[in-house]
Design a protein around this motif. Structure first.
Motif, short mmCIF file in Angstrom:
data_model
loop_
_atom_site.label_atom_id
_atom_site.label_comp_id
_atom_site.label_asym_id
_atom_site.label_seq_id
_atom_site.Cartn_x
_atom_site.Cartn_y
_atom_site.Cartn_z
N ALA A 28 0.84 -1.21 0.00
CA ALA A 28 0.00 0.00 0.00
C ALA A 28 0.87 1.26 0.00
O ALA A 28 0.58 2.23 -0.71
CB ALA A 28 -0.94 0.00 1.20
N GLU A 29 1.94 1.25 0.78
CA GLU A 29 2.84 2.39 0.82
C GLU A 29 3.55 2.59 -0.52
O GLU A 29 3.67 3.70 -1.02
CB GLU A 29 3.88 2.23 1.94
N TYR A 30 4.00 1.51 -1.11
CA TYR A 30 4.67 1.58 -2.41
C TYR A 30 3.70 2.12 -3.47
O TYR A 30 4.06 2.97 -4.27
CB TYR A 30 5.21 0.22 -2.82
N ALA A 31 2.48 1.63 -3.44
CA ALA A 31 1.47 2.10 -4.41
C ALA A 31 1.21 3.60 -4.22
O ALA A 31 1.11 4.34 -5.21
CB ALA A 31 0.17 1.31 -4.26
N GLY A 32 1.12 4.05 -2.99
CA GLY A 32 0.92 5.47 -2.71
C GLY A 32 2.08 6.31 -3.21
O GLY A 32 1.88 7.37 -3.83
N ALA A 49 8.34 9.09 4.08
CA ALA A 49 7.11 9.13 4.87
C ALA A 49 7.12 7.97 5.86
O ALA A 49 7.97 7.08 5.79
CB ALA A 49 5.89 9.03 3.95
N GLY A 50 6.15 7.96 6.74
CA GLY A 50 6.04 6.88 7.72
C GLY A 50 6.58 7.30 9.07
O GLY A 50 7.14 8.37 9.23
N TYR A 56 2.50 7.36 2.82
CA TYR A 56 2.28 7.64 1.40
C TYR A 56 0.83 7.35 1.01
O TYR A 56 0.25 8.07 0.19
CB TYR A 56 3.21 6.80 0.53
N GLU A 57 0.26 6.33 1.60
CA GLU A 57 -1.13 6.00 1.31
C GLU A 57 -2.05 7.16 1.73
O GLU A 57 -2.95 7.57 0.97
CB GLU A 57 -1.53 4.71 2.02
N SER A 58 -1.82 7.71 2.91
CA SER A 58 -2.62 8.85 3.37
C SER A 58 -2.36 10.10 2.53
O SER A 58 -3.29 10.86 2.22
CB SER A 58 -2.32 9.15 4.84
N LEU A 59 -1.10 10.31 2.16
CA LEU A 59 -0.77 11.46 1.32
C LEU A 59 -1.47 11.38 -0.03
O LEU A 59 -1.98 12.38 -0.54
CB LEU A 59 0.74 11.55 1.11
N ALA A 60 -1.52 10.18 -0.61
CA ALA A 60 -2.21 10.00 -1.90
C ALA A 60 -3.69 10.35 -1.75
O ALA A 60 -4.28 10.99 -2.64
CB ALA A 60 -2.03 8.57 -2.40
N THR A 61 -4.29 9.98 -0.64
CA THR A 61 -5.70 10.31 -0.38
C THR A 61 -5.88 11.82 -0.26
O THR A 61 -6.83 12.39 -0.81
CB THR A 61 -6.19 9.60 0.89
N MET A 62 -4.97 12.49 0.46
CA MET A 62 -5.06 13.94 0.60
C MET A 62 -4.94 14.64 -0.75
O MET A 62 -5.69 15.57 -1.05
CB MET A 62 -3.95 14.45 1.52
N GLY A 81 6.58 18.99 7.41
CA GLY A 81 7.48 17.93 6.97
C GLY A 81 7.07 17.36 5.64
O GLY A 81 6.72 18.10 4.71
N VAL A 82 7.08 16.05 5.56
CA VAL A 82 6.82 15.34 4.31
C VAL A 82 5.46 15.74 3.73
O VAL A 82 5.35 16.02 2.53
CB VAL A 82 6.87 13.82 4.55
N SER A 83 4.44 15.76 4.55
CA SER A 83 3.10 16.10 4.03
C SER A 83 3.06 17.52 3.51
O SER A 83 2.42 17.80 2.49
CB SER A 83 2.04 15.88 5.10
#
Length: 121
Positions: A28-32, A49-50, A56-62, A81-83
């Motif tokens: 899921a993280e890799y996909a994001g 991330a993490g 990354y999954e949450s970032l993709a959603t955002m 930070g990352v986000s």
């Protein structure tokens, strides 16, 4: 079956489930990450991330949520930070105006985020 064999079966089962769960989370993280890099095409390094950082999954959603909005948006983040970097890239890519404001209590993290944002223009 002896008590020791039962215990071993329980332990092996738990380990197996933990490994499967970890593999699913990794996928899921890799996909994001692939989604974000394909969509936003960063030109510079971005911290991972993490952990304390958003996944990354949450970032993709955002980013998808930002893409769904029709008008400029101002984003206010608690922390930086990352986000902050990924959301900033998304705002620039969407070209609809708006800005990202990160409220950061730690001067060290704030400066690190500023430097990363500056590298990305």
């Amino acid at each position: 079956m002896e008590e020791r064999e039962l215990l071993e079966d329980v332990i092996v089962g738990r380990i197996h489930r933990a490994v499967q769960s970890s593999q699913q989370a990794t996928v899921a993280e890799y996909a994001g990450l692939r989604y974000l890099t394909g969509l936003l095409r960063p030109t510079e390094w971005i911290p991972a991330a993490g952990g304390w950082a958003c996944s990354y999954e949450s970032l993709a959603t955002m980013v998808d949520d930002l893409r769904a909005w029709d008008s400029p948006a101002d984003v206010i983040e608690t922390g930086s930070g990352v986000s902050t970097v990924w959301i900033g890239l998304a705002m620039r890519e969407l070209g609809r105006g708006g800005r990202v404001t990160a409220l950061e209590h730690d001067p060290k993290y704030a400066e690190r985020t500023r430097r990363t944002l500056m590298r990305h223009g």
